[in-house]
Enzyme design. Sequence first.
Site, PDB file in Angstrom:
ATOM      1  N   SER A 181       0.790  -1.228   0.000  1.00  0.00           N
ATOM      2  CA  SER A 181       0.000   0.000   0.000  1.00  0.00           C
ATOM      3  C   SER A 181       0.821   1.276   0.000  1.00  0.00           C
ATOM      4  O   SER A 181       0.345   2.305  -0.461  1.00  0.00           O
ATOM      5  CB  SER A 181      -0.946  -0.007   1.200  1.00  0.00           C
ATOM      6  OG  SER A 181      -0.239  -0.229   2.401  1.00  0.00           O
ATOM      7  N   HIS A 209      -5.526  -3.267  -2.324  1.00  0.00           N
ATOM      8  CA  HIS A 209      -5.305  -2.222  -3.334  1.00  0.00           C
ATOM      9  C   HIS A 209      -5.350  -2.752  -4.759  1.00  0.00           C
ATOM     10  O   HIS A 209      -5.278  -1.984  -5.708  1.00  0.00           O
ATOM     11  CB  HIS A 209      -3.965  -1.526  -3.090  1.00  0.00           C
ATOM     12  CG  HIS A 209      -3.971  -0.697  -1.850  1.00  0.00           C
ATOM     13  ND1 HIS A 209      -4.467   0.590  -1.807  1.00  0.00           N
ATOM     14  CD2 HIS A 209      -3.589  -0.992  -0.587  1.00  0.00           C
ATOM     15  CE1 HIS A 209      -4.363   1.056  -0.585  1.00  0.00           C
ATOM     16  NE2 HIS A 209      -3.837   0.115   0.186  1.00  0.00           N
ATOM     17  N   LYS A 238     -12.031   0.747  -0.870  1.00  0.00           N
ATOM     18  CA  LYS A 238     -11.065   1.361  -1.798  1.00  0.00           C
ATOM     19  C   LYS A 238     -11.688   1.418  -3.198  1.00  0.00           C
ATOM     20  O   LYS A 238     -12.592   2.213  -3.414  1.00  0.00           O
ATOM     21  CB  LYS A 238      -9.742   0.620  -1.703  1.00  0.00           C
ATOM     22  CG  LYS A 238      -9.101   0.965  -0.346  1.00  0.00           C
ATOM     23  CD  LYS A 238      -7.912   0.170   0.054  1.00  0.00           C
ATOM     24  CE  LYS A 238      -7.447   0.694   1.428  1.00  0.00           C
ATOM     25  NZ  LYS A 238      -6.620  -0.238   2.161  1.00  0.00           N
TER      26      LYS A 238
HETATM   27  C1  PLP Z   1      -6.519  -0.256   3.631  1.00  0.00           C
HETATM   28  C2  PLP Z   1      -5.952  -1.596   3.864  1.00  0.00           C
HETATM   29  C3  PLP Z   1      -6.546  -2.470   4.766  1.00  0.00           C
HETATM   30  C4  PLP Z   1      -7.657  -2.038   5.665  1.00  0.00           C
HETATM   31  O1  PLP Z   1      -8.855  -1.897   4.987  1.00  0.00           O
HETATM   32  P1  PLP Z   1      -9.971  -0.916   5.548  1.00  0.00           P
HETATM   33  O2  PLP Z   1     -11.197  -1.367   4.856  1.00  0.00           O
HETATM   34  O3  PLP Z   1      -9.537   0.459   5.194  1.00  0.00           O
HETATM   35  O4  PLP Z   1     -10.032  -1.102   7.027  1.00  0.00           O
HETATM   36  C5  PLP Z   1      -6.052  -3.752   4.849  1.00  0.00           C
HETATM   37  N1  PLP Z   1      -4.994  -4.147   4.109  1.00  0.00           N
HETATM   38  C6  PLP Z   1      -4.378  -3.320   3.268  1.00  0.00           C
HETATM   39  C7  PLP Z   1      -3.216  -3.808   2.472  1.00  0.00           C
HETATM   40  C8  PLP Z   1      -4.832  -2.015   3.121  1.00  0.00           C
HETATM   41  O5  PLP Z   1      -4.197  -1.185   2.313  1.00  0.00           O
END
Ligand code: PLP
Length: 387
Positions: A181, A209, A238
Amino acid sequence: MAFQTQIREALSDLEAAGLLRSPVRISGPQGPEVEIDGRRVLCFCSNNYLGLANHPALVAATEAGLHREGVGAASSRLITGTMDAHREAEVAYANFVRAPAAALFSSGYAANVGTVQALAGSGDVIFSDALNHASLIDGCRLSRAQVHVYSHRDVDHLESLLREHRPRSRRALIITDSLFSMDGVTAPLRGVAALAQSFDAGLMVDEAHALGVFGPDGRGLCAAQGVEPDVVVGTLGKSFGVAGAFTAASEEIVSLIRNRARSFVYSTAPPPLVARAAITALHLVREAGDARKTLLANAHKLRSELRMLGFEVPDGESQILPVLIGDNDRTMRLSAKLLARGVFVQGIRPPTVAEGTARLRLTPMATHRPEHIERAIDAFASIVRDQ
Ligand SMILES: *Cc1c(COP(=O)(O)O)cnc(C)c1O
């Protein structure tokens, strides 16, 4: 010392280290432009990659869900039951990643913490990439399994750790992000999957992502590379533009998660209207082939132009562009300068990234038009001129 005074000291320590964070205030919806303090600025730091967070079809699906099933889910699903919306979303997302079953969570954070903790425990061993997301790290801690961190994307290191520690353990689980990320680089999924197979270990891949962006119909990097992990985690906050997350796996794994994942068992289920929106988001994502192309073209253009301006942007093929700065304060000053020029780019500091690797994390969206990209490049160029 009084508790309040101690807390104040903790805050001033953070401030002195250049690590105090205070989020900006956004008025109105998330989009390629957002309103901050009454000003429209370009947003280049969201994970709303396909621009769905405010999509009319999602707004309509949420509204329809609201009128059909109300607002709250009333309790944990183990208490007040699985609502139709939850089950339909689970079936839809399991099908999407070609898994037999899925469990819906309130967030990716909750999904990762709960999934890891449900699948590994005392007497088990976990192998985790050094740059895995914080939620995976927290899941490892909560699990009480023995955790071995392998060097970032280093299949050889993973293999040597497996050789050393796999034989003495009961279950073994290898965990990796598919697209990291904060660096925008991809995991060596095929190599990791081959090791999982030969060492009789489970493989869990966090596609947070990558879903919606890579792979056929946006099915992620595992699908793109023909890798079939035992467990896939995807967030709906996302590319899907909603909120929540799912863990997809075999019926048995999902059943164990429903029984053992503390963030599933001891937490109110996501609102049914969120599950309804997520189902509609999935239709939009499957059809978003052109948007995926635009997103990656926007990223490619930004990456090459920023490099030409002299910024340090590592190689990468993804929509996540780290602009490496190093110093915490300097990173935040650059972020402020960009905002003053109408471009919102967040600075990322430790502990989110390693000490000395503070960076601007630039993420374009599919809904950025060519003039938006130009304006962002101009803002970076004017900073270079003013230095
Ligand atoms: C954003 C993210 C999460 C967490 O997800 P949320 O729905 O924002 O709590 C988990 N793993 C990765 C790799 C992320 O980038």
